[in-house]
Write a protein that holds these residues in place. Structure first.
Motif, short mmCIF file in Angstrom:
data_model
loop_
_atom_site.label_atom_id
_atom_site.label_comp_id
_atom_site.label_asym_id
_atom_site.label_seq_id
_atom_site.Cartn_x
_atom_site.Cartn_y
_atom_site.Cartn_z
N TYR A 130 0.78 -1.23 -0.30
CA TYR A 130 0.18 -0.01 -0.11
C TYR A 130 0.46 0.77 -0.16
CZ TYR A 130 -3.64 3.34 1.33
OH TYR A 130 -4.27 4.62 1.22
N THR A 131 2.02 1.49 0.89
CA THR A 131 2.44 2.96 1.22
C THR A 131 3.33 2.36 -0.20
OG1 THR A 131 2.96 1.93 3.44
CG2 THR A 131 5.00 3.60 2.50
N SER A 132 4.20 1.77 -0.70
CA SER A 132 4.43 1.56 -2.43
C SER A 132 3.98 2.24 -3.15
CB SER A 132 5.08 0.49 -2.46
OG SER A 132 4.55 -0.21 -3.09
N HIS A 133 2.56 1.66 -3.34
CA HIS A 133 1.75 2.30 -4.29
C HIS A 133 0.77 3.55 -4.07
CE1 HIS A 133 -2.52 2.27 -6.94
NE2 HIS A 133 -2.79 2.93 -5.57
N MET A 134 1.09 4.24 -2.91
CA MET A 134 0.85 5.04 -2.82
C MET A 134 1.34 6.51 -3.31
SD MET A 134 -1.98 6.23 -0.94
CE MET A 134 -1.91 7.45 -0.53
N SER A 135 3.40 6.39 -2.47
CA SER A 135 4.68 6.78 -3.47
C SER A 135 4.02 6.88 -4.80
CB SER A 135 5.96 6.24 -3.07
OG SER A 135 5.53 4.89 -3.10
N LEU A 136 3.97 5.58 -4.77
CA LEU A 136 4.00 5.94 -6.40
C LEU A 136 3.24 6.70 -7.16
CD1 LEU A 136 4.23 1.87 -7.68
CD2 LEU A 136 6.20 3.75 -8.54
N GLU A 137 1.40 6.87 -6.39
CA GLU A 137 0.97 7.13 -7.06
C GLU A 137 0.99 9.19 -6.77
OE1 GLU A 137 -3.46 6.07 -6.12
OE2 GLU A 137 -3.41 7.79 -5.28
N GLU A 138 1.80 9.08 -5.41
CA GLU A 138 2.03 10.52 -5.93
C GLU A 138 3.41 11.04 -6.18
OE1 GLU A 138 2.06 13.79 -3.05
OE2 GLU A 138 1.11 11.63 -2.97
N GLU A 139 4.34 9.68 -6.62
CA GLU A 139 5.22 9.87 -7.89
C GLU A 139 4.75 10.54 -9.24
OE1 GLU A 139 8.26 7.61 -9.25
OE2 GLU A 139 8.79 7.78 -7.09
N TYR A 140 3.54 9.62 -9.56
CA TYR A 140 2.78 10.06 -10.74
C TYR A 140 2.07 10.91 -10.62
CZ TYR A 140 -1.03 8.91 -13.81
OH TYR A 140 -1.60 8.81 -15.16
N LYS A 141 1.53 11.27 -9.37
CA LYS A 141 0.47 13.38 -9.54
C LYS A 141 1.69 14.22 -10.02
CE LYS A 141 -2.74 11.95 -6.40
NZ LYS A 141 -3.27 12.39 -5.38
N GLU A 142 2.70 13.10 -9.59
CA GLU A 142 3.88 14.73 -9.84
C GLU A 142 4.30 14.47 -11.26
OE1 GLU A 142 7.93 14.94 -7.70
OE2 GLU A 142 6.60 14.73 -5.93
N LYS A 143 4.76 13.75 -11.42
CA LYS A 143 4.85 13.37 -12.65
C LYS A 143 4.16 14.09 -14.16
CE LYS A 143 8.63 10.47 -12.92
NZ LYS A 143 8.94 8.91 -12.84
N ILE A 144 2.85 14.46 -13.53
CA ILE A 144 1.65 14.15 -14.27
C ILE A 144 1.76 15.78 -14.43
CG2 ILE A 144 -1.24 15.31 -14.17
CD1 ILE A 144 -0.52 12.18 -15.40
N SER A 145 1.48 17.01 -12.81
CA SER A 145 1.60 17.72 -13.01
C SER A 145 3.14 18.91 -13.48
CB SER A 145 2.16 18.47 -11.38
OG SER A 145 2.96 18.85 -11.12
N ILE A 146 4.31 18.07 -13.40
CA ILE A 146 5.32 18.50 -14.54
C ILE A 146 4.99 18.89 -15.63
CG2 ILE A 146 7.64 18.05 -15.59
CD1 ILE A 146 8.21 16.67 -12.57
N ILE A 147 4.56 17.07 -16.29
CA ILE A 147 3.56 17.19 -18.00
C ILE A 147 2.51 18.78 -18.69
CG2 ILE A 147 2.39 15.91 -19.21
CD1 ILE A 147 3.66 14.29 -18.06
N ASN A 148 1.64 18.81 -17.18
CA ASN A 148 0.87 20.14 -17.91
C ASN A 148 1.56 21.10 -17.47
OD1 ASN A 148 -1.59 18.37 -17.62
ND2 ASN A 148 -2.22 19.07 -15.33
N LYS A 149 2.68 21.42 -16.67
CA LYS A 149 3.25 22.97 -16.66
C LYS A 149 4.06 22.91 -17.91
CE LYS A 149 5.06 24.16 -12.08
NZ LYS A 149 6.20 23.83 -11.46
#
Ligand SMILES: [Zn+2]
Length: 300
Positions: free
Chosen positions: A51-70
């Motif tokens: 679960y924890t690793s999944h959460m951190s992956l999701e976090e990372e994913y979100k971060e990447k999405i925001s970078i892509i948006n930028k």
């Protein structure tokens, strides 16, 4: 299951066969229970880990999405800037073409003026650099080129205007204007003596008309004689500069004085028959470097 009993029994009662009795030591359920608990704990820990690793992956994913948006935003801005630049380039290109057309017009006018005033200037700069006619890639550099071309053209035009003014001034001085209206009754050269026998050289032309006809300066210049001259009668002499002098003889009236400056075409005298003359006419001479020349080679 008694506490003091060290063994426990498990009864299996099927519906068809006889009852079976399974006897196991009393520690077996305990061990079994511990094993289950341990397994549950292990599974829970593993789940937590996943679960924890999944959460951190999701976090990372979100971060990447925001970078892509930028990045997409930046890209859009750059596209807008690029299209702005492109439209500026287009405008500049059009302006450049306009300027080039105007320059060509100026060139054409220059050629016409040159023909009109009779000067031949050395080959003047052509239009703009060929590169400018094509796709413009670096607006600032092209603008600099355009600025330099226009500055050169301005200098050239100032020099050209100066040339043309000088030429026009010179043309004004050349005694090419017919000094009187009337009939050409005698040309330059040998002729029969109108007052006696033999041949006499005629140093000018005679233009006959009625007394009082306007006599005009054939070119601009300065009056160097205005008075009576033997043979010529009332006479005007103009110095035009550039070696030209003109003589106007037999006048009835003189309208300018020695020292006056006259314009080409200005009325300077009235036709008459003073001096050695057989009737009202103008005797007109042109001298070049103090020698009489045929006026018909200069008059237009
Ligand atoms: Zn004459």
């Amino acid at each position: 299951m008694g506490k003091k009993n060290s063994r426990i029994s498990i009864m299996i009662i099927p519906h068809t066969e006889k009852v079976r009795r399974l006897t196991v030591p009393s520690w077996v359920p305990k061990v079994f229970f511990i094993a289950i608990i341990t397994t549950i704990i292990n599974v829970s820990l593993a789940f937590n880990k996943i679960y924890t690793s999944h959460m951190s992956l999701e976090e990372e994913y979100k971060e990447k999405i925001s970078i892509i948006n930028k990045l997409e935003e930046e890209n859009k801005n750059k596209e807008v800037e690029l299209s702005k630049l492109k439209s500026q380039n287009k405008k500049l290109y059009e302006k450049t073409n306009e300027v080039e057309e105007k320059l060509a017009e100026i060139e054409k006018l220059q050629r016409e003026v040159e023909k009109l005033v009779g000067i031949k200037s050395p080959s003047r700069g052509g239009g703009l650099d060929d590169n400018l006619s094509r796709e413009i890639t670096e607006p600032v550099a092209e603008l600099q080129v355009l600025k330099e071309v226009l500055e050169d053209k301005e200098k050239e035009l100032i020099a050209f205007i100066d040339d043309v003014e000088k030429q026009l001034q010179y043309l004004e001085t050349v005694p090419s204007l017919w000094p009187a209206k009337g009939k050409l009754t005698s040309k330059f050269g040998n002729r029969k003596n109108p007052f006696g026998r033999g041949i006499q050289f005629h140093y000018g032309i005679d233009i006959a008309n009625s007394t009082g006809t306007d006599i005009r300066a054939a070119g601009s210049g300065k009056i160097i004689f205005s008075g009576y001259k033997t043979g010529y009668g009332y006479t005007i002499i103009i110095d035009h500069g550039n070696g030209y002098k003109t003589y106007y003889g037999h006048n009835s009236k003189l309208l300018v004085n020695k020292g006056d400056k006259v314009e080409k075409g200005q009325v300077i005298a009235k036709m008459g028959s003073t001096g050695r003359s057989t009737g009202p006419h103008l005797h007109f001479e042109i001298h070049k470097s103090d020698k009489p020349i045929d006026p018909l080679t200069v008059l237009k």
